[in-house]
Design a protein around this motif. Structure first.
Motif, short mmCIF file in Angstrom:
data_model
loop_
_atom_site.label_atom_id
_atom_site.label_comp_id
_atom_site.label_asym_id
_atom_site.label_seq_id
_atom_site.Cartn_x
_atom_site.Cartn_y
_atom_site.Cartn_z
N TRP A 378 1.05 -1.07 -0.37
CA TRP A 378 -0.14 0.07 0.14
C TRP A 378 0.71 1.38 0.29
CZ3 TRP A 378 -4.59 0.66 -1.12
CH2 TRP A 378 -5.74 -0.60 -1.01
N LEU A 379 1.69 1.60 0.68
CA LEU A 379 2.80 2.33 0.23
C LEU A 379 3.30 2.95 -1.13
CD1 LEU A 379 5.20 2.25 3.68
CD2 LEU A 379 3.75 4.49 2.88
N ARG A 380 3.75 1.31 -1.32
CA ARG A 380 4.53 1.79 -2.92
C ARG A 380 2.83 2.16 -3.36
NH1 ARG A 380 7.82 -2.68 -1.20
NH2 ARG A 380 5.36 -4.36 -1.75
N LEU A 381 1.64 1.51 -3.42
CA LEU A 381 1.01 2.13 -3.98
C LEU A 381 0.81 3.77 -4.31
CD1 LEU A 381 -2.83 0.39 -4.98
CD2 LEU A 381 -2.41 2.56 -3.64
N ILE A 382 0.28 4.55 -3.00
CA ILE A 382 0.33 5.84 -2.68
C ILE A 382 1.62 6.36 -2.35
CG2 ILE A 382 -1.78 5.20 -1.26
CD1 ILE A 382 0.34 6.01 1.07
N HIS A 383 2.66 6.10 -3.18
CA HIS A 383 4.28 6.54 -3.76
C HIS A 383 4.22 7.27 -2.71
CE1 HIS A 383 3.69 6.09 -7.90
NE2 HIS A 383 2.18 6.05 -7.64
N LEU A 384 4.54 6.52 -0.94
CA LEU A 384 5.12 6.67 -0.24
C LEU A 384 6.35 5.78 1.16
CD1 LEU A 384 2.53 9.26 2.41
CD2 LEU A 384 4.57 10.06 0.53
N GLU A 385 6.82 4.91 -0.27
CA GLU A 385 7.58 4.24 0.07
C GLU A 385 8.69 4.36 1.27
OE1 GLU A 385 7.94 3.66 -4.46
OE2 GLU A 385 5.93 4.85 -3.21
N HIS A 386 9.56 4.82 0.52
CA HIS A 386 10.17 5.69 0.93
C HIS A 386 10.36 6.18 2.16
CE1 HIS A 386 8.37 8.86 -1.45
NE2 HIS A 386 8.98 10.07 -0.54
N HIS A 387 9.32 6.57 2.59
CA HIS A 387 9.47 7.04 4.20
C HIS A 387 8.63 6.02 5.00
CE1 HIS A 387 9.18 11.48 3.66
NE2 HIS A 387 8.28 11.21 2.32
N ALA A 388 8.68 5.01 4.74
CA ALA A 388 8.30 3.61 5.24
C ALA A 388 8.67 3.96 6.82
CB ALA A 388 8.70 2.21 5.06
N ASN A 389 9.72 4.22 7.59
CA ASN A 389 10.23 3.95 7.89
C ASN A 389 10.21 5.35 8.95
OD1 ASN A 389 10.87 1.54 8.83
ND2 ASN A 389 12.75 1.98 7.49
N THR A 390 9.33 6.44 8.54
CA THR A 390 9.57 8.30 8.94
C THR A 390 8.84 7.69 9.57
OG1 THR A 390 10.64 8.66 6.74
CG2 THR A 390 9.11 10.29 8.32
N PRO A 391 8.70 8.53 10.78
CA PRO A 391 7.94 9.07 12.06
C PRO A 391 6.42 9.84 11.36
CG PRO A 391 9.47 9.60 12.82
CD PRO A 391 10.04 9.35 11.34
N ILE A 392 5.12 9.60 12.01
CA ILE A 392 4.48 10.35 11.28
C ILE A 392 4.07 11.89 11.69
CG2 ILE A 392 2.77 8.13 10.18
CD1 ILE A 392 0.73 9.52 13.48
#
Length: 481
Positions: A378-392
């Motif tokens: 789902w992260l890849r789908l919304i193009h945020l995979e580079h933020h997987a470990n980033t605190p929200i």
């Protein structure tokens, strides 16, 4: 005002950077950029809320007004801290709007003038916790204007506003510009550029890439081409096969309401509503700010205490019949401004999505390897995979909203409740979300309940409407055309 050689580290690999930017008093600016580009950081810099690690901001006017999602969050948390409901024999509805607007400057004449211009006269004596998202935004704008600022920085000032409120806020901002107040608008949508805006700046990846007269930057659509449309895959990430969820009864409506009534103190929010939602129906819920749309959706999501006092059946279960709230939530995916404002746990972007499997704010159960992989899909789908470990907490409001949408969809729920899902999204992410929702609606697995004040924000799959129609006595009737 002049910004010179600004450099402010945000992480090991990212820093806010502005070489040179001059904003003259006779100019009216809009700063545009995609979600996560750094617009809100620039707004904090302009307002003085952010002190740069290196560089200088000179010539800032003495009186600055600043309206942002961060200011809204701070007000929410302050009001939550003062909530005395547990110590009273009634619900504490919060500080009255009249007091909040005059928190720093007490001037009844000025207050009444602003309330009239913003169409908020009727809510001046209402408690903060009875306000809709749009009403809260108008409160913050009125509060900023009480000090008669020389500079007004407005981060997405039109988000959450119904059409009438949008028009009144737009008219007021245009008037302020013509009267010589310097305004900087931080915008996701090019369609919200006001005619009085004379200059544009464009920010991407926390870098100020372009600035200058409006006509020069818009000529040939140069700024729009800096955005890239996110293509969707043909298929969505699958559901987690290990989650054994009992499907709702096929012969029962998903939602059945009879003569619903919700009230706080002396104010009635909803009265006399009958409504039924069947599987496969996709509903638009329409109405002005403060009419009760969010209250209605909170009844459906199981989060409203007065759901037990009403004739309400969800997924064939009568509320108040001894059911567990988790029996309700397992069938629901939720996106709302209230949920986003309340999602204040120290958690990574990946874990925020994974929390959707458990219907919790935060992750308190060890997720399976399969759930973690689905979260990454789902992260890849919304193009945020580079933020997987980033605190929200380090992500922009729009990026958090995208994560919340993925969180709602990750378990493929029978019912998706979407309260202003496009709020805070840039044009490209808005198009992607609408295409995604349309795809989900056409697949037939999920039924959509969708609230928005923007006609262009409804996916094509919407096929039913519930409208809140104002009555002459201040209440609302309900129409299902």
């Amino acid at each position: 005002m002049k910004l010179s050689q600004i450099h402010h580290p945000l992480s090991k690999t990212l820093a806010l950077s502005i070489d040179d930017w001059t904003l003259n008093p006779t100019e009216q600016w809009a700063l545009v950029g995609s979600n996560g580009s750094g617009k809100s950081l620039v707004g904090q810099l302009l307002s003085g809320d952010l002190k740069p690690a290196r560089g200088s901001v000179s010539g800032r006017p003495p009186h600055v007004g600043y309206v942002s999602f961060e200011k809204q969050q701070a007000l929410l948390e302050a009001e939550r801290y003062k909530d005395d409901t547990d110590f009273l024999d009634r619900v504490d509805t919060g500080t009255p709007v009249r007091e909040l607007v005059q928190q720093r400057v007490r001037d009844e004449a000025r207050l009444n003038e602003l309330a009239n211009l913003l169409g908020m006269t009727e809510i001046l004596d209402r408690g903060f916790r009875l306000l809709s998202t749009g009403e809260t935004r108008k409160l913050l704008l009125a509060q900023a204007l009480m000090e008669q600022p020389d500079l007004l920085v407005l981060d997405e000032p039109f988000d959450g506003l119904d059409q009438a409120s949008h028009a009144s806020v737009e008219t007021l901002i245009s008037r302020l510009m013509r009267e010589g107040v310097m305004v900087v608008l931080l915008l996701n949508r090019f369609s919200e550029l006001l005619p009085e805006v004379t200059h544009l700046a464009y920010v991407s990846q926390c870098q100020l890439l372009a600035q200058g007269p409006r006509e020069a930057l818009l000529e040939g659509g140069a700024l729009e081409t800096l955005h890239r449309f996110h293509q969707l895959p043909d298929t969505l990430p699958p559901r987690d096969p290990s989650q054994a969820v009992n499907p709702p009864p096929a012969d029962q409506p998903l939602v059945k309401m009879n003569n619903i009534r919700v009230s706080y103190a002396e104010k009635t929010i909803i009265e006399g509503l009958d409504w039924q939602v069947d599987a496969g129906q996709h509903w638009a819920v329409r109405g002005p700010n403060g009419c009760g749309k969010t209250t209605l959706l909170s009844l459906v999501s199981g989060d409203h205490p007065q759901s037990y006092a009403n004739d309400l059946r969800l997924f064939g279960i009568q509320r108040g019949s001894g059911e567990s709230i988790w029996e309700i939530k397992q069938h629901i995916g939720l996106v709302s401004s209230n949920l986003q404002l309340n999602y204040r746990v120290p958690i990574s972007a990946l874990n925020m999505i994974i929390s959707g499997f458990f219907d919790t704010i935060g992750v308190y159960t060890q997720p399976s390897d399969r759930q973690r992989e689905l979260g990454r899909e789902w992260l890849r789908l919304i193009h945020l995979e580079h933020h997987a470990n980033t605190p929200i907490a380090q992500l922009s409001y729009g990026e958090q909203r995208m994560l919340l949408i993925a969180r709602a969809m990750v378990k493929h729920p029978p019912l998706l409740i979407l309260d202003e899902p496009c709020q805070g999204l840039d044009e490209i992410n808005r198009q992607m979300v609408l295409a995604l929702l349309n795809q989900i609606g056409q697949l037939g697995e999920s039924t959509l309940l969708f609230v928005s004040h923007h006609d262009e924000d409804y996916p094509d799959c919407i096929n039913h409407r519930l409208e809140f129609v104002p009555r002459g006595d201040g209440g609302f009737s309900y129409r299902q055309p």
